[in-house]
Write an enzyme that holds these catalytic residues in place. Structure first.
Site, PDB file in Angstrom:
ATOM      1  N   CYS A 164       0.779  -1.241   0.000  1.00  0.00           N
ATOM      2  CA  CYS A 164       0.000   0.000   0.000  1.00  0.00           C
ATOM      3  C   CYS A 164       0.815   1.299   0.000  1.00  0.00           C
ATOM      4  O   CYS A 164       0.277   2.356  -0.278  1.00  0.00           O
ATOM      5  CB  CYS A 164      -0.951   0.002   1.190  1.00  0.00           C
ATOM      6  SG  CYS A 164      -2.252  -1.228   1.031  1.00  0.00           S
ATOM      7  N   HIS A 303      -2.693   7.848   1.987  1.00  0.00           N
ATOM      8  CA  HIS A 303      -3.226   6.534   1.616  1.00  0.00           C
ATOM      9  C   HIS A 303      -4.268   6.104   2.649  1.00  0.00           C
ATOM     10  O   HIS A 303      -3.955   6.011   3.838  1.00  0.00           O
ATOM     11  CB  HIS A 303      -2.116   5.476   1.540  1.00  0.00           C
ATOM     12  CG  HIS A 303      -2.685   4.103   1.377  1.00  0.00           C
ATOM     13  ND1 HIS A 303      -3.306   3.714   0.213  1.00  0.00           N
ATOM     14  CD2 HIS A 303      -2.808   3.062   2.238  1.00  0.00           C
ATOM     15  CE1 HIS A 303      -3.767   2.480   0.373  1.00  0.00           C
ATOM     16  NE2 HIS A 303      -3.473   2.073   1.591  1.00  0.00           N
ATOM     17  N   ASN A 336     -10.013   0.532  -0.475  1.00  0.00           N
ATOM     18  CA  ASN A 336      -8.548   0.622  -0.448  1.00  0.00           C
ATOM     19  C   ASN A 336      -7.988  -0.136  -1.656  1.00  0.00           C
ATOM     20  O   ASN A 336      -8.019  -1.358  -1.697  1.00  0.00           O
ATOM     21  CB  ASN A 336      -8.045   0.017   0.875  1.00  0.00           C
ATOM     22  CG  ASN A 336      -6.524  -0.040   0.968  1.00  0.00           C
ATOM     23  OD1 ASN A 336      -5.808   0.164  -0.019  1.00  0.00           O
ATOM     24  ND2 ASN A 336      -6.019  -0.324   2.152  1.00  0.00           N
TER      25      ASN A 336
END
Length: 389
Positions: A164, A303, A336
């Site tokens: 990520c 993020h 996500n």
């Protein structure tokens, strides 16, 4: 006689790297978060696990996600029952999907970015491709080069299994490539498909269930280059600095392991706490040279690992709620999407800034930060300078 210094000077760009265009893409299959637990427990033959389903329903309700996009449809999952089991050997089935679909989705996003950029694709000198969805040789970078019809001499960099934080990593790499190679135009693509992590529920592996509640599919592409051609290229953001760090005392906080059963995902510690505890240090190091210490005076692209991370960062830094608007919007609309998320947020921010008639691409502000968080626990910090809308 020409010196090495002369050669080096001629090789380097004059100005900073800029983001010149952004494109995004998702699979057509849209999943409603409120009804997803019913679908998920039915398709994985787990409806008898009523207590676990209630737990998953609560996870989905608290996720702040309205919808996600997924390549995996009911038909595909029925054809691949091993993918639906909790820990069945299924890597071949998963790989067969992602090796084809990751470059394909990447192509969709890249085509949009190239169109916005407005230059012939033959001017692309470098390609950076990033995915945590499967691995292959030659890689997704090679497949995309073929799909787009890029020059065979395009300089490729393939990043697999970063996780990520990598939306920040690709910007850091693209910045260095653009600034150190005069005339370079770097196509950056992040393409992520959850077919590698999807699996049925287990009472003993709740962190896997967290992933099932949060992850979605998406691809984002940007064009990065220094010294934009006046009247031809319209830069959106300047990439001012980029740093990467491993947080202290965070070993094993986020792990992913590619095994016969696919990519397994483990959250072993208080990830939101670790990030919020260390985020101010990363900000101070990045913004001290600019004399900035008011975190509400900059624009934010973080993020969105999950709502808890955003809530704790907001609390720790006393951020006004509107600071994370673009970030929360992307989480709500897409979930996500791992490395692609921050580039979706960058796109959302510049679009909304233009729509609202704000004077810069960064919500009317001059300076901003882009954060990537992921396995390690690794943090990428990119300082952005916005430009006129």
């Amino acid at each position: 006689m020409v010196t090495v210094e002369d050669v080096r000077k001629a090789q380097r760009a004059e100005g900073p790297a800029t983001v010149m265009a952004i494109g995004t893409a998702t699979p057509p299959n849209c999943v409603d978060q409120s009804t997803y637990p019913d679908f998920y427990f039915r398709i994985t033959n787990s409806e008898h696990k009523a207590e676990l389903k209630e737990k998953f329903q609560r996870m989905c309700d608290k996720s702040m996600i309205k919808k996600r996009y997924m390549y995996l449809t009911e038909e595909i999952l029925k054809e691949n029952p091993s993918v639906c089991e909790y820990m069945a050997p299924s890597l071949d089935a998963r790989q067969d999907m992602v090796v084809v679909e990751v470059p394909k989705l990447g192509k969709e996003a890249a085509t949009k970015a190239i169109k916005e950029w407005g230059q012939p694709k033959s001017k692309i000198t470098h390609l950076v491709f990033c995915t945590t969805s499967g691995v292959d040789m030659p890689g997704a970078d090679y497949q995309l080069t073929k799909l787009l019809g890029l020059r065979p001499s395009v300089k490729r960099l393939m990043m697999y299994q970063q996780g990520c934080f990598a939306g920040g990593t690709v910007l850091r790499l693209a910045k260095d490539l653009a600034e150190n190679n005069k005339g370079a135009r770097v196509l950056v693509v992040c393409s992520e498909i959850t077919a590698v992590t999807f699996r049925g529920p287990s009472d003993t592996h709740l962190d896997s269930l967290v992933g099932q509640a949060l992850f979605g599919d998406g691809a984002a592409a940007i064009i990065v280059g220094a010294d934009p051609v006046p009247e031809v290229e319209k830069p959106l953001f300047e990439l001012v600095s980029a740093a990467q760090t491993i947080l202290p005392d965070s070993d094993g906080a986020i792990d992913g392991h590619l095994r016969e059963v696919g990519l397994t995902f483990h959250l072993l510690k208080d990830v939101p706490g670790l990030i919020s505890k260390n985020i101010e240090k990363a900000l101070t190091e990045a913004f001290q040279p600019l004399g900035i210490s008011d975190w509400n005076s900059i624009f934010w692209i973080a993020h969105p690992g999950g709502p808890a991370i955003l809530d704790q960062v907001e609390l720790k830094l006393s951020l006004k709620p509107e600071k994370l608007r673009a970030t929360r919007h992307v989480l709500s609309e897409y979930g996500n999407m791992s490395s692609a998320c921050v580039l979706f947020i960058l796109d959302e921010m510049r679009r909304k800034s233009a729509e609202e008639g704000l004077k810069t691409t960064g919500e009317g502000l001059e300076w901003g930060v882009l954060f990537g968080f992921g396995p390690g626990l690794t943090v990428e910090t990119v300082v952005l300078h916005s430009l006129c809308t």
